[in-house]
Enzyme design. Structure first.
Site, PDB file in Angstrom:
ATOM      1  N   ARG A 172     -13.725   0.520   3.857  1.00  0.00           N
ATOM      2  CA  ARG A 172     -12.323   0.097   3.842  1.00  0.00           C
ATOM      3  C   ARG A 172     -11.639   0.650   2.606  1.00  0.00           C
ATOM      4  O   ARG A 172     -12.240   1.270   1.754  1.00  0.00           O
ATOM      5  CB  ARG A 172     -12.217  -1.434   3.871  1.00  0.00           C
ATOM      6  CG  ARG A 172     -12.445  -2.035   5.242  1.00  0.00           C
ATOM      7  CD  ARG A 172     -12.028  -3.494   5.262  1.00  0.00           C
ATOM      8  NE  ARG A 172     -10.604  -3.651   4.989  1.00  0.00           N
ATOM      9  CZ  ARG A 172     -10.050  -4.776   4.543  1.00  0.00           C
ATOM     10  NH1 ARG A 172     -10.803  -5.835   4.297  1.00  0.00           N
ATOM     11  NH2 ARG A 172      -8.750  -4.845   4.341  1.00  0.00           N
ATOM     12  N   GLY A 173     -10.330   0.381   2.520  1.00  0.00           N
ATOM     13  CA  GLY A 173      -9.562   0.882   1.388  1.00  0.00           C
ATOM     14  C   GLY A 173      -8.487   1.837   1.854  1.00  0.00           C
ATOM     15  O   GLY A 173      -8.393   2.172   3.038  1.00  0.00           O
TER      16      GLY A 173
ATOM     17  N   VAL B 119      -6.226   5.529   1.853  1.00  0.00           N
ATOM     18  CA  VAL B 119      -6.623   6.897   2.202  1.00  0.00           C
ATOM     19  C   VAL B 119      -7.454   7.537   1.094  1.00  0.00           C
ATOM     20  O   VAL B 119      -8.540   8.094   1.345  1.00  0.00           O
ATOM     21  CB  VAL B 119      -5.369   7.743   2.502  1.00  0.00           C
ATOM     22  CG1 VAL B 119      -5.728   9.215   2.610  1.00  0.00           C
ATOM     23  CG2 VAL B 119      -4.694   7.268   3.791  1.00  0.00           C
TER      24      VAL B 119
ATOM     25  N   CYS C 114      -9.455  -7.485  16.386  1.00  0.00           N
ATOM     26  CA  CYS C 114     -10.273  -6.563  15.599  1.00  0.00           C
ATOM     27  C   CYS C 114     -11.760  -6.723  15.871  1.00  0.00           C
ATOM     28  O   CYS C 114     -12.562  -5.929  15.408  1.00  0.00           O
ATOM     29  CB  CYS C 114      -9.992  -6.761  14.106  1.00  0.00           C
ATOM     30  SG  CYS C 114      -8.536  -5.878  13.541  1.00  0.00           S
TER      31      CYS C 114
ATOM     32  N   THR D   2      -9.135   6.204  -1.363  1.00  0.00           N
ATOM     33  CA  THR D   2     -10.424   5.529  -1.556  1.00  0.00           C
ATOM     34  C   THR D   2     -11.448   6.033  -0.556  1.00  0.00           C
ATOM     35  O   THR D   2     -12.595   6.343  -0.897  1.00  0.00           O
ATOM     36  CB  THR D   2     -10.266   4.005  -1.405  1.00  0.00           C
ATOM     37  OG1 THR D   2      -9.358   3.530  -2.394  1.00  0.00           O
ATOM     38  CG2 THR D   2     -11.601   3.293  -1.567  1.00  0.00           C
ATOM     39  N   ARG D   3     -11.032   6.142   0.706  1.00  0.00           N
ATOM     40  CA  ARG D   3     -11.962   6.583   1.746  1.00  0.00           C
ATOM     41  C   ARG D   3     -12.358   8.054   1.556  1.00  0.00           C
ATOM     42  O   ARG D   3     -13.521   8.425   1.710  1.00  0.00           O
ATOM     43  CB  ARG D   3     -11.348   6.377   3.126  1.00  0.00           C
ATOM     44  CG  ARG D   3     -11.034   4.914   3.425  1.00  0.00           C
ATOM     45  CD  ARG D   3     -10.604   4.725   4.851  1.00  0.00           C
ATOM     46  NE  ARG D   3      -9.727   3.569   4.998  1.00  0.00           N
ATOM     47  CZ  ARG D   3      -9.362   3.057   6.151  1.00  0.00           C
ATOM     48  NH1 ARG D   3      -9.800   3.592   7.276  1.00  0.00           N
ATOM     49  NH2 ARG D   3      -8.558   2.019   6.211  1.00  0.00           N
TER      50      ARG D   3
ATOM     51  N   LEU E  14     -13.927  -1.049  14.692  1.00  0.00           N
ATOM     52  CA  LEU E  14     -14.878  -1.148  15.802  1.00  0.00           C
ATOM     53  C   LEU E  14     -14.518  -0.184  16.922  1.00  0.00           C
ATOM     54  O   LEU E  14     -15.395   0.297  17.647  1.00  0.00           O
ATOM     55  CB  LEU E  14     -14.923  -2.579  16.336  1.00  0.00           C
ATOM     56  CG  LEU E  14     -15.555  -3.637  15.415  1.00  0.00           C
ATOM     57  CD1 LEU E  14     -15.581  -4.989  16.113  1.00  0.00           C
ATOM     58  CD2 LEU E  14     -16.960  -3.235  14.981  1.00  0.00           C
ATOM     59  N   ARG E  15     -13.221   0.099  17.101  1.00  0.00           N
ATOM     60  CA  ARG E  15     -12.789   1.069  18.120  1.00  0.00           C
ATOM     61  C   ARG E  15     -13.371   2.449  17.812  1.00  0.00           C
ATOM     62  O   ARG E  15     -13.941   3.113  18.703  1.00  0.00           O
ATOM     63  CB  ARG E  15     -11.262   1.147  18.141  1.00  0.00           C
ATOM     64  CG  ARG E  15     -10.712   2.274  19.031  1.00  0.00           C
ATOM     65  CD  ARG E  15      -9.220   2.468  18.831  1.00  0.00           C
ATOM     66  NE  ARG E  15      -8.876   2.879  17.481  1.00  0.00           N
ATOM     67  CZ  ARG E  15      -8.857   4.144  17.062  1.00  0.00           C
ATOM     68  NH1 ARG E  15      -9.175   5.142  17.872  1.00  0.00           N
ATOM     69  NH2 ARG E  15      -8.520   4.437  15.826  1.00  0.00           N
ATOM     70  N   ARG E  16     -13.227   2.875  16.558  1.00  0.00           N
ATOM     71  CA  ARG E  16     -13.774   4.182  16.183  1.00  0.00           C
ATOM     72  C   ARG E  16     -15.292   4.162  16.235  1.00  0.00           C
ATOM     73  O   ARG E  16     -15.925   5.110  16.716  1.00  0.00           O
ATOM     74  CB  ARG E  16     -13.271   4.578  14.793  1.00  0.00           C
ATOM     75  CG  ARG E  16     -11.789   4.929  14.761  1.00  0.00           C
ATOM     76  CD  ARG E  16     -11.311   5.200  13.345  1.00  0.00           C
ATOM     77  NE  ARG E  16      -9.904   5.625  13.322  1.00  0.00           N
ATOM     78  CZ  ARG E  16      -9.046   5.280  12.381  1.00  0.00           C
ATOM     79  NH1 ARG E  16      -9.416   4.493  11.383  1.00  0.00           N
ATOM     80  NH2 ARG E  16      -7.786   5.711  12.431  1.00  0.00           N
TER      81      ARG E  16
ATOM     82  N   SER F 256       0.838  -1.195   0.000  1.00  0.00           N
ATOM     83  CA  SER F 256       0.000   0.000   0.000  1.00  0.00           C
ATOM     84  C   SER F 256       0.876   1.249   0.000  1.00  0.00           C
ATOM     85  O   SER F 256       2.038   1.206   0.414  1.00  0.00           O
ATOM     86  CB  SER F 256      -0.912   0.018   1.231  1.00  0.00           C
ATOM     87  OG  SER F 256      -0.148   0.258   2.410  1.00  0.00           O
TER      88      SER F 256
ATOM     89  N   LYS G 297       0.033  -1.071  15.023  1.00  0.00           N
ATOM     90  CA  LYS G 297      -1.369  -1.303  15.390  1.00  0.00           C
ATOM     91  C   LYS G 297      -1.953  -2.498  14.644  1.00  0.00           C
ATOM     92  O   LYS G 297      -3.008  -2.995  15.019  1.00  0.00           O
ATOM     93  CB  LYS G 297      -2.213  -0.054  15.157  1.00  0.00           C
ATOM     94  CG  LYS G 297      -2.493   0.305  13.713  1.00  0.00           C
ATOM     95  CD  LYS G 297      -3.468   1.472  13.654  1.00  0.00           C
ATOM     96  CE  LYS G 297      -3.830   1.795  12.202  1.00  0.00           C
ATOM     97  NZ  LYS G 297      -4.845   2.870  12.124  1.00  0.00           N
ATOM     98  N   ASP G 298      -1.252  -2.982  13.595  1.00  0.00           N
ATOM     99  CA  ASP G 298      -1.707  -4.156  12.842  1.00  0.00           C
ATOM    100  C   ASP G 298      -1.089  -5.459  13.343  1.00  0.00           C
ATOM    101  O   ASP G 298      -1.417  -6.537  12.829  1.00  0.00           O
ATOM    102  CB  ASP G 298      -1.351  -4.005  11.357  1.00  0.00           C
ATOM    103  CG  ASP G 298      -2.138  -2.902  10.666  1.00  0.00           C
ATOM    104  OD1 ASP G 298      -3.247  -2.591  11.134  1.00  0.00           O
ATOM    105  OD2 ASP G 298      -1.639  -2.363   9.660  1.00  0.00           O
TER     106      ASP G 298
END
Length: 316
Positions: A154-155, A157, A247, A159-160, A135-137, A14, A88-89
């Site tokens: 999803r996707g 930056v 997740c 794309t969103r 889910l956190r957000r 990415s 974070k992943d």
């Protein structure tokens, strides 16, 4: 005389992952003259399951380990020398023989808010649609504004943000760190305070995973490691491990160093995905034991929630 093999960095493909790999390569070149030469550090792109499946939420297809599995397999097979990860992943459990001992200087851990309607969740009109697959957000959005609707998105930056521009959603959230690394920080409507939106564990931190017995890689990476960022990430990940988070579980956490550098403050959050229940904890500790601090805060959250709520949150 034979030339030495290049130092191979494994990464997802990415734009953000590549930006992070190039940052590692630049830092290695600055720290070691021999790695500043052309071809001395090779970036190896590895496609992960998480990259291949873009039409479903991570929780549905197996969680965040889907962004690391194939890269770790390449590391174990000696096809790369170090894996570059967004921490974070990275699951709290690592495959046997692999370690993450090096964290780069951490970027801004906050969440960025994007919306044409204003600069905060409070500014959104009633019933507005917030796009996020986290889910956190989602949980924190609904805790603050139960009247809002959260839609999965999803996707990468662009794309969103394209979906936001097209009116598919009224607002979306992204990590400030990723936008800064991509040179897109100027597009942020606002950076949300950690009181409004507690970040994901290790958000903004780049970690480097190596084979446990690889002393060459360890020695090269020692020079670019940030002690303070490592302490913060260690505390947050210890909390996450204690909570057995994934997740599928809305968990947030942020550790910060005291002004004198001797203490750590750790804040944590555990919630129901729909925001109907939320548990928070805030502890102070010493930099001498970040893992102990993280475990203690995790235990406090578990005790506050109770077994019935924990089972409901985790789906056990």
């Amino acid at each position: 005389m034979a030339t030495r093999s290049p130092f191979r960095l494994g990464t997802r493909g990415s734009p953000l992952a590549l930006a992070q790999a190039h940052e590692v390569r630049r830092r290695l070149g600055d720290a070691h003259a021999e790695l500043a030469e052309d071809g001395a550090v090779e970036i190896v792109v590895i496609k992960t399951t998480g990259d291949r499946i873009q039409d479903r939420a991570l929780a549905e297809i197996g969680g965040k380990g889907l962004f690391t599995k194939e890269i770790e397999e390449a590391l174990l097979a000696d096809e790369i020398d170090a894996a570059v990860h967004s921490m974070k992943d990275v699951p709290t459990w690592l495959p046997d023989g692999l370690v993450v001992e090096h964290i780069l200087p951490r970027e801004d851990p906050r969440d960025a808010f994007f919306s044409p309607h204003g600069d905060s969740l409070a500014a959104l009109p009633a019933g507005a649609r917030v796009g996020t697959s986290s889910l956190r957000r989602q949980a924190q959005v609904l805790i603050a504004r139960p009247d809002l609707t959260v839609e999965p998105i999803r996707g990468n930056v662009d794309t969103r943000l394209d979906k936001l521009a097209a009116g598919t959603v009224d607002a979306t959230l992204l990590a400030v760190a990723g936008l800064r690394r991509l040179g897109k920080a100027g597009r942020i409507t606002a950076a949300l305070s950690v009181e409004e939106m507690l970040p994901a564990v290790a958000q903004g931190a780049i970690g480097l995973e190596i084979r446990e017995n690889d002393e060459r890689s360890r020695g090269l990476l020692d020079a670019i490691c940030c002690r303070d960022s490592g302490l913060r990430v260690a505390a947050e990940r210890a909390m996450l491990e204690t909570l057995e988070g994934s997740c599928r579980t809305p968990i947030a956490g942020l550790a910060e160093l005291s002004d004198d550098g001797a203490g750590l403050r750790l804040r944590g959050l555990l919630a129901m995905p729909d925001g109907s229940a939320v548990f928070r904890a805030d502890l102070q500790g010493s930099v001498a034991d970040p893992i102990g601090l993280g475990k203690a805060l995790g235990q406090e959250l578990l005790a506050s929630a109770g077994s019935d709520v924990i089972d409901a949150i985790t789906g056990h």
